[in-house]
Design an enzyme around this catalytic site. Structure first.
Site, PDB file in Angstrom:
ATOM      1  N   ASP A  46       0.679  -1.224   0.014  1.00 36.05           N
ATOM      2  CA  ASP A  46      -0.109   0.055   0.102  1.00 36.05           C
ATOM      3  C   ASP A  46       0.738   1.177  -0.064  1.00 36.05           C
ATOM      4  O   ASP A  46       2.003   1.396   0.239  1.00 36.05           O
ATOM      5  CB  ASP A  46      -0.692   0.083   1.441  1.00 36.05           C
ATOM      6  CG  ASP A  46      -1.973  -0.940   1.163  1.00 36.05           C
ATOM      7  OD1 ASP A  46      -2.462  -1.205   0.258  1.00 36.05           O
ATOM      8  OD2 ASP A  46      -2.457  -1.140   2.594  1.00 36.05           O
ATOM      9  N   LYS A  68      -2.866   4.274  -3.582  1.00 27.89           N
ATOM     10  CA  LYS A  68      -3.622   5.528  -4.260  1.00 27.89           C
ATOM     11  C   LYS A  68      -2.406   6.216  -4.916  1.00 27.89           C
ATOM     12  O   LYS A  68      -1.673   6.563  -4.454  1.00 27.89           O
ATOM     13  CB  LYS A  68      -4.211   6.158  -3.079  1.00 27.89           C
ATOM     14  CG  LYS A  68      -5.627   6.288  -3.239  1.00 27.89           C
ATOM     15  CD  LYS A  68      -6.395   7.545  -2.944  1.00 27.89           C
ATOM     16  CE  LYS A  68      -6.003   8.131  -1.511  1.00 27.89           C
ATOM     17  NZ  LYS A  68      -7.170   9.016  -1.328  1.00 27.89           N
ATOM     18  N   MET A 202      -7.390   8.633  10.339  1.00 26.73           N
ATOM     19  CA  MET A 202      -8.342   9.051   8.921  1.00 26.73           C
ATOM     20  C   MET A 202      -9.058  10.362   9.276  1.00 26.73           C
ATOM     21  O   MET A 202     -10.231  10.534   8.667  1.00 26.73           O
ATOM     22  CB  MET A 202      -9.210   7.877   8.458  1.00 26.73           C
ATOM     23  CG  MET A 202      -8.274   6.984   8.085  1.00 26.73           C
ATOM     24  SD  MET A 202      -9.168   5.347   7.658  1.00 26.73           S
ATOM     25  CE  MET A 202      -9.542   4.625   9.113  1.00 26.73           C
TER      26      MET A 202
HETATM   27  N1  SAH Z   1      -3.468  -0.012   9.520  1.00 25.81           N
HETATM   28  C1  SAH Z   1      -2.913   1.326   9.924  1.00 25.81           C
HETATM   29  C2  SAH Z   1      -3.939   2.504   9.728  1.00 25.81           C
HETATM   30  C3  SAH Z   1      -4.706   2.452   8.293  1.00 25.81           C
HETATM   31  S1  SAH Z   1      -5.915   3.585   8.303  1.00 25.81           S
HETATM   32  C4  SAH Z   1      -2.260   1.395  11.231  1.00 25.81           C
HETATM   33  O1  SAH Z   1      -2.244   0.584  11.953  1.00 25.81           O
HETATM   34  O2  SAH Z   1      -1.532   2.405  11.454  1.00 25.81           O
HETATM   35  C5  SAH Z   1      -4.943   5.032   7.559  1.00 25.81           C
HETATM   36  C6  SAH Z   1      -4.870   6.272   8.611  1.00 25.81           C
HETATM   37  O3  SAH Z   1      -3.888   6.032   9.695  1.00 25.81           O
HETATM   38  C7  SAH Z   1      -4.483   7.594   8.305  1.00 25.81           C
HETATM   39  O4  SAH Z   1      -5.469   8.444   7.610  1.00 25.81           O
HETATM   40  C8  SAH Z   1      -3.767   8.034   9.510  1.00 25.81           C
HETATM   41  O5  SAH Z   1      -4.973   8.570  10.378  1.00 25.81           O
HETATM   42  C9  SAH Z   1      -3.188   7.023  10.015  1.00 25.81           C
HETATM   43  N2  SAH Z   1      -1.794   6.855   9.739  1.00 25.81           N
HETATM   44  C10 SAH Z   1      -1.164   5.707   9.323  1.00 25.81           C
HETATM   45  N3  SAH Z   1       0.233   6.190   9.086  1.00 25.81           N
HETATM   46  C11 SAH Z   1       0.528   7.350   9.895  1.00 25.81           C
HETATM   47  C12 SAH Z   1       1.623   8.304  10.031  1.00 25.81           C
HETATM   48  N4  SAH Z   1       2.780   7.762   9.637  1.00 25.81           N
HETATM   49  N5  SAH Z   1       1.328   9.377  10.659  1.00 25.81           N
HETATM   50  C13 SAH Z   1       0.075   9.899  11.030  1.00 25.81           C
HETATM   51  N6  SAH Z   1      -0.999   9.030  10.954  1.00 25.81           N
HETATM   52  C14 SAH Z   1      -0.935   7.967  10.006  1.00 25.81           C
END
Ligand code: SAH
Length: 555
Positions: A46, A68, A202
């Site tokens: 991803d 994306k 998100m």
């Molecule tokens: N599975 C992922 C979450 C996926 S949903 C996890 O466990 O982290 C995607 C959301 O994760 C983004 O919109 C944001 O809110 C958060 N996210 C993922 N990576 C991030 C990062 N490096 N910094 C801040 N938010 C992050």
């Protein structure tokens, strides 16, 4: 109804592995994840998974990007599930099947808002055995890297992970990114009542709505809140306010996805604990101009100190013009009394040639010599401990060492290095195509037979990497590091006219006087010169300079 995880005598090991890529910083990736990537025949990844992790994959692994990139090419979740199942089925028919796997690499943790649960269900339905390797989720890493403990005895004993995205469970929209739509499914009255630490994923676009709902449901307007964007990356950005002000502050700071929102009293602790963004080089973008092989050493140290590092290789190591002569010399190494290496690049080039010739350590000469500690380290890394190492990387010093090691004193005279006799000794020098002649001359003057064989040449690469050009163009580069006169000259040659003046506007860190002279001649005088002319010296000079200027600003 299928049972999970569906192991059979035929497939006792997982076919698919859902791997959490962690939040960004590759140091936060798990060892189990690295092992799965190394075994993977196929990797489906991803946008949120750091692409640098793909370096753990074997070169023949099939890499499939399903994040994306632009709207038109985005797969829906149903399509991703189908692709995963299809790739697993294909793989199950392959002869290397039991020993390898299909990796689904997902940002953070695969089961935290990543729709990994749905992918695992699709695998179960298709009767494909799988495993899950958790990752550090953004909701844990983001607050930690912003200096916010998600729980703290003085403030809260609960932490809640919430999606700020609408219809997370039912939509078939692309799986990563933010939505600006209305939120459903979240019980705001319950959240406001529970309080504690609320962590929203998100939620950037919906932040005005989320915070308003929480206040409407009774959460005090002065509850501390923070938004952390690109958590754990060198570009991390944090905005702090209250539940009343945070949405507007985030908008003003132009915070975009991916970002985590933390609401709760624990946010107030950040003032005392903001460690990541306080590191000496945080917020500084540095362009590191060296060979590919050498760049990472300096780059890694700068990264560790908080800098954003962009590598700009200005020197390329290539095969020598007369490749055959190099190969023949390496094949005959064992016939010499001593093989001499005068650079780490020489060691690596020789090692590659040895692999090509199917030679190993037993085919070396009886005695191996290295110029200075870096060359000795390179030899150590291929399992050779050199017999002779000069204290510094200086040809004359090495010549003296070699002469005293091999020299036989004239019995009629007092022992003296000037009178030592090397006649009958055969030396093989494996060096760069253009090398200073002094070592050869000193050995020959002492009577030795010397074969001086170029085994590599250095060249100027055709172009700079795109991210380096882009960073120079948009003015984000603060410092450029120069570790030799040729890195300066080559960068000048490689850059188009308009970007040459951009380099003039950046700060320039030089390793020492020779490099500084070259820089001055190019119209780019060094801003700072290292007192000790090596990589640790450069890093020390930079840290001192930056910390001094920040304290000067603060006072
Ligand atoms: N599975 C992922 C979450 C996926 S949903 C996890 O466990 O982290 C995607 C959301 O994760 C983004 O919109 C944001 O809110 C958060 N996210 C993922 N990576 C991030 C990062 N490096 N910094 C801040 N938010 C992050």
């Amino acid at each position: 109804m299928a049972t999970t995880p569906f192991f059979t005598p035929e497939h006792p090991l997982p076919i698919a592995v859902l791997v959490g890529a962690g939040p960004g910083d590759i140091g936060l990736f798990t060892l189990a994840g690295a092992r799965a990537l190394a075994l993977a025949a196929v990797v489906i990844y991803d946008a949120l998974a750091n692409p640098d992790l793909l370096a753990f994959c074997s070169p023949e692994a099939e890499l499939i990007y399903v994040g994306k990139r632009d709207r038109r090419h985005t797969l829906t979740q149903t399509e991703i599930n189908a692709l995963l199942v299809e790739k697993c089925r294909e793989f199950m028919a392959r002869p290397d099947c039991p020993s390898r796997c299909v990796v689904r690499l997902k940002g953070g943790d695969p089961f935290v808002f990543g729709r990994g649960g749905e992918e695992a269900q699709a695998l179960t339905q298709a009767q494909i055995p799988f495993a899950v390797i958790p990752g550090i989720t953004a909701g844990i890493a983001g607050p930690a890297y912003a200096g916010i403990p998600v729980t703290h005895r003085d403030f809260t004993s609960t932490v809640t992970f919430i999606t700020g995205h609408q219809q997370e469970d039912s939509s078939d929209k692309p799986s990563s990114g933010e939505s600006g739509d209305e939120i459903s499914n979240v019980d705001y009255p319950a959240l406001a009542k529970l309080g504690g630490t609320l962590v929203f994923y998100m939620g950037v676009k919906n932040l005005p709505h989320i915070t308003q709902r929480l206040m409407d449901c009774g959460l005090p307007a002065d509850t501390p809140a923070a938004v952390v964007r690109m958590a754990t990356h060198p570009e991390q950005q944090t905005v702090v306010g209250t539940v009343k002000t945070i949405a507007q502050l985030a908008q003003k700071a132009e915070i975009k996805a991916p970002a985590i929102t933390i609401i709760g009293k624990v946010v107030s602790v950040r003032e005392q604990m903001n460690w990541f963004e306080s590191r000496p080089l945080f917020g500084q973008t540095m362009l590191v101009t060296r060979t590919r092989q050498q760049a990472s050493k300096l780059g890694d140290q700068l990264l560790e100190l908080g800098a954003r590092v962009i590598e700009a290789p200005t020197i390329e190591i290539a095969k020598p013009t007369d490749r055959q002569a190099a190969l023949t010399a390496i094949e005959d190494m064992g016939e010499y009394d001593c093989v001499v290496f005068t650079s780490a690049n020489g060691v690596h080039s020789a090692h590659q040639a040895m692999i090509a010739l199917e030679l190993d350590a037993r085919d070396f000469a009886a005695v191996v010599a290295a110029i200075g500690p870096a060359t000795a380290d390179a030899l150590n890394s291929i399992g050779i401990i050199p017999d002779i190492v000069s204290p510094d990387a200086v040809s004359e010093e090495l010549a003296v060492e070699l002469i005293s090691y091999f020299g036989r004193a004239d019995p009629t005279k007092e022992p003296d290095s000037a009178t030592l006799d090397l006649s009958g000794n055969r030396f093989l020098l494996l060096r760069a195509e253009i090398a200073r002649p002094s070592l050869v001359e000193m050995l020959r003057n002492a009577g030795a037979a010397v074969d001086d064989v170029p085994i590599y040449q250095t060249r100027i690469p055709e172009s700079l990497p795109e991210d380096a050009i882009e960073a120079l163009q948009n003015g984000t580069v603060k410092w450029i590091t120069f570790t030799s006169a040729s890195t300066a000259k080559n960068l000048f040659t490689m850059l188009p006219e308009n970007l040459r003046s951009t380099v003039g506007k950046c700060k320039r860190l030089s390793i020492g006087p020779t490099t500084s002279r070259a820089l001055a001649e190019l119209g780019w005088p060094a801003t700072l010169e290292a007192r000790h002319h090596d990589i640790p010296g450069m890093v020390a000079a930079l840290v001192e300079e930056i910390l001094r200027s920040t304290t000067a600003h603060a006072s």
